[in-house]
Design a protein around this motif. Structure first.
Motif, PDB file in Angstrom:
ATOM      1  N   VAL A 227     102.287  -0.369 -23.544  1.00  0.00           N
ATOM      2  CA  VAL A 227     101.118  -0.868 -24.273  1.00  0.00           C
ATOM      3  C   VAL A 227     100.804  -0.001 -25.493  1.00  0.00           C
ATOM      4  O   VAL A 227     100.450  -0.518 -26.561  1.00  0.00           O
ATOM      5  CB  VAL A 227      99.891  -0.924 -23.333  1.00  0.00           C
ATOM      6  N   HIS A 228     100.966   1.308 -25.352  1.00  0.00           N
ATOM      7  CA  HIS A 228     100.479   2.233 -26.378  1.00  0.00           C
ATOM      8  C   HIS A 228     101.583   2.780 -27.279  1.00  0.00           C
ATOM      9  O   HIS A 228     101.412   3.820 -27.913  1.00  0.00           O
ATOM     10  CB  HIS A 228      99.705   3.371 -25.708  1.00  0.00           C
ATOM     11  N   TYR A 229     102.695   2.072 -27.351  1.00  0.00           N
ATOM     12  CA  TYR A 229     103.760   2.399 -28.295  1.00  0.00           C
ATOM     13  C   TYR A 229     104.282   3.834 -28.135  1.00  0.00           C
ATOM     14  O   TYR A 229     104.514   4.547 -29.109  1.00  0.00           O
ATOM     15  CB  TYR A 229     103.295   2.143 -29.734  1.00  0.00           C
ATOM     16  N   ALA A 230     104.466   4.232 -26.894  1.00  0.00           N
ATOM     17  CA  ALA A 230     105.052   5.547 -26.639  1.00  0.00           C
ATOM     18  C   ALA A 230     106.544   5.564 -26.956  1.00  0.00           C
ATOM     19  O   ALA A 230     107.096   6.603 -27.325  1.00  0.00           O
ATOM     20  CB  ALA A 230     104.814   5.942 -25.179  1.00  0.00           C
ATOM     21  N   PHE A 231     107.198   4.409 -26.809  1.00  0.00           N
ATOM     22  CA  PHE A 231     108.638   4.330 -27.032  1.00  0.00           C
ATOM     23  C   PHE A 231     109.021   3.329 -28.118  1.00  0.00           C
ATOM     24  O   PHE A 231     110.052   3.483 -28.762  1.00  0.00           O
ATOM     25  CB  PHE A 231     109.352   3.940 -25.720  1.00  0.00           C
ATOM     26  N   ARG A 232     108.204   2.311 -28.320  1.00  0.00           N
ATOM     27  CA  ARG A 232     108.496   1.310 -29.340  1.00  0.00           C
ATOM     28  C   ARG A 232     108.087   1.810 -30.722  1.00  0.00           C
ATOM     29  O   ARG A 232     107.172   2.623 -30.844  1.00  0.00           O
ATOM     30  CB  ARG A 232     107.714   0.017 -29.063  1.00  0.00           C
TER      31      ARG A 232
ATOM     32  N   TRP B 105      95.354   6.255 -26.529  1.00  0.00           N
ATOM     33  CA  TRP B 105      95.417   4.793 -26.500  1.00  0.00           C
ATOM     34  C   TRP B 105      95.609   4.269 -27.920  1.00  0.00           C
ATOM     35  O   TRP B 105      94.980   4.752 -28.870  1.00  0.00           O
ATOM     36  CB  TRP B 105      94.130   4.208 -25.925  1.00  0.00           C
ATOM     37  N   GLU B 106      96.474   3.268 -28.042  1.00  0.00           N
ATOM     38  CA  GLU B 106      96.678   2.628 -29.335  1.00  0.00           C
ATOM     39  C   GLU B 106      95.358   2.056 -29.841  1.00  0.00           C
ATOM     40  O   GLU B 106      94.615   1.437 -29.088  1.00  0.00           O
ATOM     41  CB  GLU B 106      97.754   1.545 -29.206  1.00  0.00           C
ATOM     42  N   TRP B 107      95.067   2.254 -31.117  1.00  0.00           N
ATOM     43  CA  TRP B 107      93.733   2.013 -31.669  1.00  0.00           C
ATOM     44  C   TRP B 107      93.265   0.566 -31.534  1.00  0.00           C
ATOM     45  O   TRP B 107      92.108   0.314 -31.174  1.00  0.00           O
ATOM     46  CB  TRP B 107      93.721   2.431 -33.131  1.00  0.00           C
ATOM     47  N   GLN B 108      94.145  -0.385 -31.829  1.00  0.00           N
ATOM     48  CA  GLN B 108      93.729  -1.785 -31.782  1.00  0.00           C
ATOM     49  C   GLN B 108      93.470  -2.241 -30.342  1.00  0.00           C
ATOM     50  O   GLN B 108      92.495  -2.941 -30.070  1.00  0.00           O
ATOM     51  CB  GLN B 108      94.780  -2.675 -32.449  1.00  0.00           C
ATOM     52  N   PHE B 109      94.331  -1.834 -29.436  1.00  0.00           N
ATOM     53  CA  PHE B 109      94.136  -2.178 -28.029  1.00  0.00           C
ATOM     54  C   PHE B 109      92.854  -1.525 -27.503  1.00  0.00           C
ATOM     55  O   PHE B 109      92.082  -2.143 -26.765  1.00  0.00           O
ATOM     56  CB  PHE B 109      95.340  -1.719 -27.201  1.00  0.00           C
ATOM     57  N   ALA B 110      92.623  -0.276 -27.914  1.00  0.00           N
ATOM     58  CA  ALA B 110      91.430   0.442 -27.469  1.00  0.00           C
ATOM     59  C   ALA B 110      90.152  -0.199 -28.001  1.00  0.00           C
ATOM     60  O   ALA B 110      89.165  -0.354 -27.269  1.00  0.00           O
ATOM     61  CB  ALA B 110      91.504   1.899 -27.912  1.00  0.00           C
TER      62      ALA B 110
ATOM     63  N   GLU C 106      99.092   2.929 -37.891  1.00  0.00           N
ATOM     64  CA  GLU C 106      99.243   3.548 -36.569  1.00  0.00           C
ATOM     65  C   GLU C 106      98.178   4.620 -36.354  1.00  0.00           C
ATOM     66  O   GLU C 106      97.982   5.510 -37.177  1.00  0.00           O
ATOM     67  CB  GLU C 106     100.631   4.168 -36.430  1.00  0.00           C
ATOM     68  N   ARG C 107      97.502   4.510 -35.225  1.00  0.00           N
ATOM     69  CA  ARG C 107      96.404   5.420 -34.920  1.00  0.00           C
ATOM     70  C   ARG C 107      96.142   5.373 -33.427  1.00  0.00           C
ATOM     71  O   ARG C 107      96.339   4.344 -32.790  1.00  0.00           O
ATOM     72  CB  ARG C 107      95.154   5.002 -35.703  1.00  0.00           C
TER      73      ARG C 107
END
Length: 300
Positions: free
Chosen positions: A164-169, A116-121, A109-110
């Motif tokens: 998308v950016h795992y704010a809640f998941r 923004w979530e690292w992999q999506f970014a 996780e980064r």
């Protein structure tokens, strides 16, 4: 459906054999290691002028020297929007082919400084900013192509637009990877819809299972040796989509093993490493992702 004489075992060199790419200009991201190197090598061997867009310029220059031909190196960090902007502003002249090859897989996780979530970014947003920033150069080439390197991993998750950016998941490395790879396919769909009148088409490619630095966050048990390709074989589909006369004017599709693949509604409907999920080709999802990506970049 686009089918060819090439297949699982074909190499990038075999795909490009007999083609003359003199006067073609190509950018390959992430081209200092893995399949990016072999993609660049094959294109340069056919006469293309290739720019290796890499984070580590020293490594890129070493790679360029080993490839030979007309190969340049330029700095590009896809997670740094100022770096992307420097690259696009510094580009001069037309661009015939952009190969969005760089990526990360199943990282811990980064997040970027924007949250923004690292992999999506890395896998999507950086390439989105790069491609849109180079739109003028692609248009100027006439008949330009964008190759969006994705993965069968897109079947692990659609783009979860509500988070998308795992704010809640709870963060899940493979789920994050999956949605970023779905985004790579959706980009090709919407880029073709928006840019076809400018002579630009985009297609997504699944290179196959290749053991490179990309897999540094996974264990050997996660890779099936019976379906693993060499890097030369892994680069073949990217090179095919970038150069084949069969794809002139064709975009918004998904290719693996140098052929267009079939759409599936369940992951278990497809043979190993084959097939594309219907949601990854959905025009509505593609348009939504494009708008979402523009909004994120505008706020950055």
């Amino acid at each position: 459906m686009i089918e060819t004489q090439f297949g699982f075992s074909s190499t990038a060199a075999e795909v490009v054999e007999g083609l003359d790419l003199t006067d073609k200009r190509v950018v390959v991201t992430g081209a200092s290691s893995g399949i990016g190197v072999e993609t660049a090598r094959a294109l340069a061997s056919a006469g293309a002028e290739v720019t290796l867009a890499v984070r580590d310029v020293a490594a890129g220059e070493k790679t360029a020297a080993g490839i030979g031909g007309t190969v340049h190196t330029a700095k590009l960090d896809l997670t740094d929007l100022s770096s992307v902007e420097d690259f696009t502003r510094g580009w001069r002249g037309p661009l015939d082919v952009l190969i969005a090859n760089a990526g990360v897989m199943a990282t811990p996780e980064r997040y970027t400084e924007q949250g923004w979530e690292w992999q999506f970014a890395t896998n999507h947003l950086g390439h989105f900013a790069l491609a849109t920033g180079l739109h003028g150069a692609l248009k100027a080439a006439g008949g330009a192509r964008v190759v969006s390197v994705t993965s069968r991993g897109h079947m692990l998750s659609p783009v979860v637009f509500d988070d998308v950016h795992y704010a809640f998941r709870r963060y899940e490395p493979w789920g994050a990877y999956g949605q970023s790879k779905t985004a790579n396919v959706l980009f090709a769909v919407e880029a073709t819809r928006r840019w076809a009148d400018d002579g630009i088409t985009a297609n997504a490619v699944m290179p196959g299972a290749i053991l490179t630095n990309l897999q540094r966050h996974i264990g050997p048990s996660d890779v099936d040796p019976t379906i693993t390709k060499s890097v030369e074989q892994g680069a073949a589909t990217s090179v095919f989509v970038a150069t084949s006369p069969l794809l002139r004017g064709i975009g918004g599709r998904y290719f693996d093993d140098c052929a267009e693949t079939r759409t599936v509604d369940r992951r278990d409907e497809a043979p190993p490493m084959r097939g594309v999920a219907r949601y990854a080709l959905d025009p509505g999802n593609a348009a939504r992702l494009w708008t979402y990506s523009e909004t994120l970049l505008a706020k950055a």
